[in-house]
Design an enzyme around this catalytic site. Structure first.
Site, mmCIF file in Angstrom:
data_model
loop_
_atom_site.group_PDB
_atom_site.id
_atom_site.type_symbol
_atom_site.label_atom_id
_atom_site.label_comp_id
_atom_site.label_asym_id
_atom_site.label_seq_id
_atom_site.Cartn_x
_atom_site.Cartn_y
_atom_site.Cartn_z
ATOM 1 N N CYS A 156 -25.120 3.893 7.826
ATOM 2 C CA CYS A 156 -25.876 3.514 6.622
ATOM 3 C C CYS A 156 -27.020 4.479 6.343
ATOM 4 O O CYS A 156 -27.345 4.751 5.181
ATOM 5 C CB CYS A 156 -26.402 2.092 6.755
ATOM 6 N N CYS B 268 -25.916 7.275 4.202
ATOM 7 C CA CYS B 268 -25.196 6.901 2.982
ATOM 8 C C CYS B 268 -26.121 6.920 1.765
ATOM 9 O O CYS B 268 -27.208 6.331 1.792
ATOM 10 C CB CYS B 268 -24.584 5.511 3.154
ATOM 11 N N LYS C 25 0.838 -1.208 0.000
ATOM 12 C CA LYS C 25 0.000 0.000 0.000
ATOM 13 C C LYS C 25 0.867 1.250 0.000
ATOM 14 O O LYS C 25 0.641 2.192 -0.775
ATOM 15 C CB LYS C 25 -0.930 0.019 1.212
ATOM 16 N N CYS D 63 -18.736 5.035 6.029
ATOM 17 C CA CYS D 63 -18.684 3.568 6.074
ATOM 18 C C CYS D 63 -17.666 3.127 7.128
ATOM 19 O O CYS D 63 -16.622 2.547 6.821
ATOM 20 C CB CYS D 63 -18.321 3.023 4.689
ATOM 21 N N CYS E 133 -26.478 -1.000 -1.632
ATOM 22 C CA CYS E 133 -25.303 -1.585 -0.982
ATOM 23 C C CYS E 133 -25.678 -2.946 -0.385
ATOM 24 O O CYS E 133 -26.597 -3.027 0.429
ATOM 25 C CB CYS E 133 -24.760 -0.669 0.118
#
Length: 254
Positions: free
Chosen positions: A239, A242, A162, A232, A248
């Protein structure tokens, strides 16, 4: 000498699904609704007010420093950022920069001073060791600069995939792959952006790179990290706030 009149045979490369006897081209797998999900995440990230936006690695280096010094500071910030909140990394980088953050100043700094300066980043004792080892390698092998390939970057102590991909993005402005951290890993699995559940960020990187258009590789880390910091969340995701709640797979619908 007499030239042969035989014509050289030329190999003909058919596109997949073309030519005699070729099998029909299979459509590439991609997750359902991903474009709409991505567009909605862009909308939620429009204000650019997550911790990564103000205190992420791309904000931690001295933009007025010479290019070689800037690249070194980017790599150091990435090493500090592992298992550490952006706010803590940013503060540690500021303290280091106040001491004059270059390859030579770090090599001249004793371990105790370096440890006190970067504390309380996660695993700071290990990071002191890795920073010293990596900085010595950069001085000896790269003339004080950082490597310009992922393959060389991951050979440095304390540098994982990463970090290497983000170093390529930020330090070299080169997209060699997708930088996947815990946020990107978690959200990719929640959205089912992977064919099957992945166990770690490196598996997620490979899975995403298999289908996600290359022009999105650089953007996806920044988008998902901020989304993961604000909406998230790892525990108790928001949620209800969102925009993707209705499409989702992991959403808690009230």
């Amino acid at each position: 000498p007499r030239r042969s009149r035989r014509r050289k045979s030329v190999a003909i490369a058919y596109e997949p699904g073309q030519g005699e006897g070729a099998e029909p081209r299979r459509p590439r797998w991609e997750p359902p609704n991903w474009r709409e999900q991505l567009e909605r995440i862009r909308e939620m990230r429009r204000s650019r007010d997550a911790p990564v936006d103000d205190m992420g690695v791309q904000k931690c280096y001295d933009s007025s420093a010479p290019p070689q010094v800037r690249r070194y500071q980017v790599l150091l910030a990435l090493m500090l950022s592992s298992q550490t909140k952006d706010q803590v990394t940013s503060a540690a980088m500021l303290r280091l920069r106040q001491r004059g953050l270059t390859v030579d100043t770090v090599l001249q700094m004793d371990d105790e001073t370096l440890g006190q300066t970067i504390y309380p980043v996660g695993f700071w004792r290990n990071k002191v060791k890795y920073i010293k080892q990596t900085t010595a390698i950069l001085k000896q092998k790269y003339g004080g600069d950082i490597p310009s390939t992922v393959e060389e970057l991951v050979q440095l102590p304390g540098v994982g995939p990463k970090m290497a991909h983000l170093a390529m993005h930020i330090a070299w402005d080169s997209v060699a792959g997708i930088a996947v951290d815990t946020h990107v890993h978690r959200i990719s699995n929640r959205l089912k952006w992977v064919k099957k559940e992945t166990k770690n960020p490196e598996e997620t990187r490979v899975a995403l790179e298999d289908w996600l258009p290359r022009e999105l590789w650089k953007e996806i880390n920044w988008l998902l990290v901020g989304f993961g910091q604000q909406t998230c969340l790892p525990v108790n995701p928001r949620c209800s706030q969102c925009l993707n709640q209705d499409i989702c797979p992991a959403a808690k619908r009230v």
